[in-house]
Write a protein that holds these residues in place. Sequence first.
Motif, PDB file in Angstrom:
ATOM      1  N   ALA A  14       0.832  -1.206   0.000  1.00 28.36           N
ATOM      2  CA  ALA A  14       0.000   0.000   0.000  1.00 28.36           C
ATOM      3  C   ALA A  14       0.865   1.255   0.000  1.00 28.36           C
ATOM      4  CB  ALA A  14      -0.936   0.000   1.210  1.00 28.36           C
ATOM      5  N   LEU A  15       1.892   1.263   0.816  1.00 35.30           N
ATOM      6  CA  LEU A  15       2.766   2.436   0.889  1.00 35.30           C
ATOM      7  C   LEU A  15       3.540   2.637  -0.412  1.00 35.30           C
ATOM      8  CD1 LEU A  15       4.087   1.971   4.530  1.00 35.30           C
ATOM      9  CD2 LEU A  15       2.401   3.655   3.722  1.00 35.30           C
ATOM     10  N   ARG A  16       3.994   1.549  -1.001  1.00 34.01           N
ATOM     11  CA  ARG A  16       4.701   1.650  -2.286  1.00 34.01           C
ATOM     12  C   ARG A  16       3.748   2.127  -3.378  1.00 34.01           C
ATOM     13  NH1 ARG A  16       6.781  -2.807  -6.036  1.00 34.01           N
ATOM     14  NH2 ARG A  16       8.029  -1.592  -7.491  1.00 34.01           N
ATOM     15  N   ALA A  17       2.512   1.620  -3.359  1.00 33.86           N
ATOM     16  CA  ALA A  17       1.508   2.040  -4.342  1.00 33.86           C
ATOM     17  C   ALA A  17       1.220   3.534  -4.222  1.00 33.86           C
ATOM     18  CB  ALA A  17       0.216   1.242  -4.153  1.00 33.86           C
ATOM     19  N   GLU A  18       1.116   4.018  -3.003  1.00 29.58           N
ATOM     20  CA  GLU A  18       0.864   5.447  -2.794  1.00 29.58           C
ATOM     21  C   GLU A  18       1.956   6.287  -3.461  1.00 29.58           C
ATOM     22  OE1 GLU A  18      -0.203   8.321   0.931  1.00 29.58           O
ATOM     23  OE2 GLU A  18       1.518   6.984   1.195  1.00 29.58           O
ATOM     24  N   LYS A  19       3.187   5.908  -3.255  1.00 30.67           N
ATOM     25  CA  LYS A  19       4.315   6.644  -3.836  1.00 30.67           C
ATOM     26  C   LYS A  19       4.291   6.568  -5.364  1.00 30.67           C
ATOM     27  CE  LYS A  19       9.319   6.964  -3.638  1.00 30.67           C
ATOM     28  NZ  LYS A  19      10.553   6.434  -3.063  1.00 30.67           N
ATOM     29  N   VAL A  57      -4.954   0.620 -11.542  1.00 32.03           N
ATOM     30  CA  VAL A  57      -4.776  -0.832 -11.450  1.00 32.03           C
ATOM     31  C   VAL A  57      -3.750  -1.303 -12.483  1.00 32.03           C
ATOM     32  CG1 VAL A  57      -5.920  -3.052 -11.848  1.00 32.03           C
ATOM     33  CG2 VAL A  57      -7.024  -1.310 -10.421  1.00 32.03           C
ATOM     34  N   TYR A  58      -3.881  -0.846 -13.707  1.00 33.72           N
ATOM     35  CA  TYR A  58      -2.933  -1.229 -14.754  1.00 33.72           C
ATOM     36  C   TYR A  58      -1.509  -0.817 -14.370  1.00 33.72           C
ATOM     37  CZ  TYR A  58      -0.475  -1.431 -19.186  1.00 33.72           C
ATOM     38  OH  TYR A  58       0.451  -1.705 -20.166  1.00 33.72           O
ATOM     39  N   PHE A  59      -1.344   0.420 -13.942  1.00 38.20           N
ATOM     40  CA  PHE A  59      -0.027   0.939 -13.580  1.00 38.20           C
ATOM     41  C   PHE A  59       0.576   0.152 -12.417  1.00 38.20           C
ATOM     42  CE2 PHE A  59       2.676   3.959 -11.224  1.00 38.20           C
ATOM     43  CZ  PHE A  59       3.625   4.190 -12.201  1.00 38.20           C
ATOM     44  N   LEU A  60      -0.233  -0.125 -11.397  1.00 34.83           N
ATOM     45  CA  LEU A  60       0.281  -0.865 -10.243  1.00 34.83           C
ATOM     46  C   LEU A  60       0.652  -2.300 -10.625  1.00 34.83           C
ATOM     47  CD1 LEU A  60      -2.108   0.479  -7.465  1.00 34.83           C
ATOM     48  CD2 LEU A  60       0.288   1.121  -7.872  1.00 34.83           C
ATOM     49  N   GLU A  61      -0.156  -2.938 -11.469  1.00 32.16           N
ATOM     50  CA  GLU A  61       0.192  -4.284 -11.941  1.00 32.16           C
ATOM     51  C   GLU A  61       1.529  -4.276 -12.671  1.00 32.16           C
ATOM     52  OE1 GLU A  61      -3.212  -5.260 -14.340  1.00 32.16           O
ATOM     53  OE2 GLU A  61      -4.194  -6.317 -12.689  1.00 32.16           O
ATOM     54  N   GLN A  62       1.740  -3.279 -13.517  1.00 38.77           N
ATOM     55  CA  GLN A  62       2.985  -3.176 -14.282  1.00 38.77           C
ATOM     56  C   GLN A  62       4.198  -2.960 -13.380  1.00 38.77           C
ATOM     57  OE1 GLN A  62       3.164  -3.737 -17.673  1.00 38.77           O
ATOM     58  NE2 GLN A  62       1.069  -4.351 -17.240  1.00 38.77           N
ATOM     59  N   ASN A  63       3.963  -2.448 -12.181  1.00 40.07           N
ATOM     60  CA  ASN A  63       5.059  -2.174 -11.244  1.00 40.07           C
ATOM     61  C   ASN A  63       5.150  -3.202 -10.117  1.00 40.07           C
ATOM     62  OD1 ASN A  63       6.541   0.562 -11.805  1.00 40.07           O
ATOM     63  ND2 ASN A  63       4.408   0.816 -12.433  1.00 40.07           N
TER      64      ASN A  63
END
Length: 76
Positions: A14-19, A57-63
């Motif tokens: 969650a914290l990484r996603a926020e950044k 969602v797409y961006f987070l999946e890619q990362n």
Amino acid sequence: MDVWVITFLSVSHALRAEKLLKNEKISSRLIPIPRELSGPCEGLAAQLQEEDVAQAVYFLEQNGIEMVRRGVKVSR
């Protein structure tokens, strides 16, 4: 009021996603996981605008961010 959330496998995700979302200029904020949703831990969810969910969602999946719920509408 309805909100859209993404829940994560862990608080660290969650914290990484926020950044990552902030760097990508996708508006979000971390909130406690809504009671309506069951998560693997008592943790954090990202709250987003409906129009940003698919891109986030797409961006987070890619990362490599592990998500449990991907863009769920929750009534508050």
